[in-house]
Every structure is written in C-alpha cells, then in structure tokens.
Design an enzyme around this catalytic site. Structure first.
Site, mmCIF file in Angstrom:
data_model
loop_
_atom_site.group_PDB
_atom_site.id
_atom_site.type_symbol
_atom_site.label_atom_id
_atom_site.label_comp_id
_atom_site.label_asym_id
_atom_site.label_seq_id
_atom_site.Cartn_x
_atom_site.Cartn_y
_atom_site.Cartn_z
ATOM 1 N N GLY A 38 0.738 -1.339 0.031
ATOM 2 C CA GLY A 38 -0.078 0.087 0.052
ATOM 3 C C GLY A 38 0.777 1.430 0.036
ATOM 4 O O GLY A 38 0.473 2.235 -0.240
ATOM 5 N N ASP A 97 -4.569 2.350 10.626
ATOM 6 C CA ASP A 97 -5.976 1.913 11.079
ATOM 7 C C ASP A 97 -6.235 1.496 12.626
ATOM 8 O O ASP A 97 -6.256 2.536 13.382
ATOM 9 C CB ASP A 97 -6.692 0.960 10.018
ATOM 10 C CG ASP A 97 -8.157 0.362 10.203
ATOM 11 O OD1 ASP A 97 -8.787 1.227 10.734
ATOM 12 O OD2 ASP A 97 -8.570 -0.677 9.719
ATOM 13 N N LYS A 125 -7.383 6.752 10.297
ATOM 14 C CA LYS A 125 -8.601 6.844 10.643
ATOM 15 C C LYS A 125 -9.061 7.165 11.865
ATOM 16 O O LYS A 125 -8.482 6.781 12.906
ATOM 17 C CB LYS A 125 -9.171 5.377 10.307
ATOM 18 C CG LYS A 125 -9.469 4.902 8.888
ATOM 19 C CD LYS A 125 -10.091 3.640 8.663
ATOM 20 C CE LYS A 125 -10.162 3.115 7.261
ATOM 21 N NZ LYS A 125 -10.930 1.795 7.159
ATOM 22 N N PHE A 146 -14.212 2.865 4.473
ATOM 23 C CA PHE A 146 -13.199 2.105 3.727
ATOM 24 C C PHE A 146 -12.735 2.987 2.586
ATOM 25 O O PHE A 146 -13.700 3.369 1.694
ATOM 26 C CB PHE A 146 -13.514 0.775 3.210
ATOM 27 C CG PHE A 146 -12.556 -0.256 2.775
ATOM 28 C CD1 PHE A 146 -11.919 -1.069 3.830
ATOM 29 C CD2 PHE A 146 -12.109 -0.246 1.495
ATOM 30 C CE1 PHE A 146 -10.849 -1.745 3.267
ATOM 31 C CE2 PHE A 146 -11.191 -1.087 1.170
ATOM 32 C CZ PHE A 146 -10.449 -2.062 2.163
#
Ligand code: IMP
Ligand code: MG
Length: 180
Positions: A38, A97, A125, A146
């Site tokens: 990512g 996250d 987040k 998401f």
C-alpha cells in the site's frame, strides 16, 4: 465510489509531509522503509520531495482479513531490507487503521538496532487505534470509512487510482482480503 481526496489535495498533503520531515531531520541521512504494498505510491511521491541523502528499503507485512476489520495474523518479511543498524529509519505506510501493522513492524525492526524509528502515513482513520504507538507524521485524518486509491486496495484492486475514494459498503462483499 466517491472521491474523498483529490490529486491536488494529495499533492499538497505529500508536500506538507515532506516539509515536516525536512524540518525534523534537516540534512541528516535517512533510511526510508516502505511497507508493501500500500505504501508504494506515497513512497514514490514522498522521496522525490526530500533532499537529504536517502536509502530506500522495503518490508512486506501481510495480514489476513475476513469480512470484519479485526486484524488477523501478521507476517512481516524483511528480506528486501538491507542493514539498518545505527541508521535513522522512517517507516512509510498507506494508512493507520488499528495501528497493529505499524506497531509490529516497528517492534520487529527495532531488534535490528537502528539509531531511531519514526513513521509516516498518508491517512489515519478516526477512533480506530488499538495500540499505544502513534505515527509521527500524518497526511490526512479521515473518518472511519473504507478507502481505495493512491496505493490503497480492495482485494488488490484500485491501487492505481490517482485520488482517494470511499468504497460503498454495498460493494464490500464478505470476501477474504489480503490487506498488505
Ligand atoms: P492496521 O494494522 O489496522 O493499522 O491496518 C493497516 C493496513 O490495513 C494498511 O496498511 C492497509 O493495507 C489496510 N487497510 C486499513 N484500512 C484500509 C482501507 O480503508 N482501505 C484499504 N486498506 C486498508
Ligand atoms: Mg491493503
């Protein structure tokens, strides 16, 4: 899909991160370690905004996730990383996250005795953190939705979107996901 962060906002955000990093490290050499997969897009954009001497390494963290967002078992592969002993390491990831990925990578990497470890993430987040660690540099704080694009995937799709978009919960099937 709905756009959350435009290409221009992402460019500005990466520029901001680069200035913060430069303010802290100055001209000291750093070893940037991207967490695959990512972080790839952020890594490529960020290193081109930094002027200090840089080495780049990669680690792969793969967690196995089911339909819920409970973190599964995490395996970290250090084969693509050269020696970091005594070096100033800056970890790069796409999103913070629960924080388990960054915490486990940080803790395993610290066994290799770098001089320091800091971390930078594009996104964080809200209200999801389950670990004591916080990233040192955060591009954008986002709601608990998401997201895909700019390196972030859903089932290995959409990493190539130039912007960040939210994925409609209706499109999120109960499919096993590799969240590396
Ligand atoms: P954490 O360990 O819970 O902090 O999760 C971090 C990893 O989960 C990230 O590196 C991503 O690969 C993945 N992840 C978490 N949230 C999202 C999201 O909204 N979209 C895509 N991948 C995500
Ligand atoms: Mg992923």
């Amino acid at each position: 899909m709905k756009q959350l962060l435009s290409e221009q906002e992402l460019r500005d955000g990466v520029g901001r991160l680069a200035r913060e990093i430069t303010r802290d490290y100055g001209v000291r050499p750093i070893t940037i370690v991207g967490i695959l997969t990512g972080s790839l897009v952020l890594l490529a954009d960020l290193i081109r905004q930094l002027d200090m001497p840089i080495r780049v390494g990669l680690v792969q963290a793969s967690s196995y996730r089911g339909p819920n967002t409970t973190p599964g078992e995490l395996s970290i592969n250090f084969d693509m990383l050269s020696d970091v002993e005594g070096r100033e390491v800056l970890l790069v990831d796409d999103i913070f996250d629960t924080g388990h990925t960054l915490e486990q990578v940080t803790s395993q990497l610290s066994e290799k005795q770098p001089a320091s470890i800091r971390s930078v993430v594009l996104l964080r987040k809200a209200n999801r953190r389950e670990v004591s660690l916080s990233p040192d540099y955060v591009g954008f704080d986002i709601p608990n939705v998401f997201v895909v694009g700019y390196g972030l995937d859903y089932n290995d799709q959409y990493r190539n979107l130039p912007h960040v978009a939210t994925l409609d919960p209706a499109d999120l099937g109960a499919v096993e996901q590799d969240s590396s």
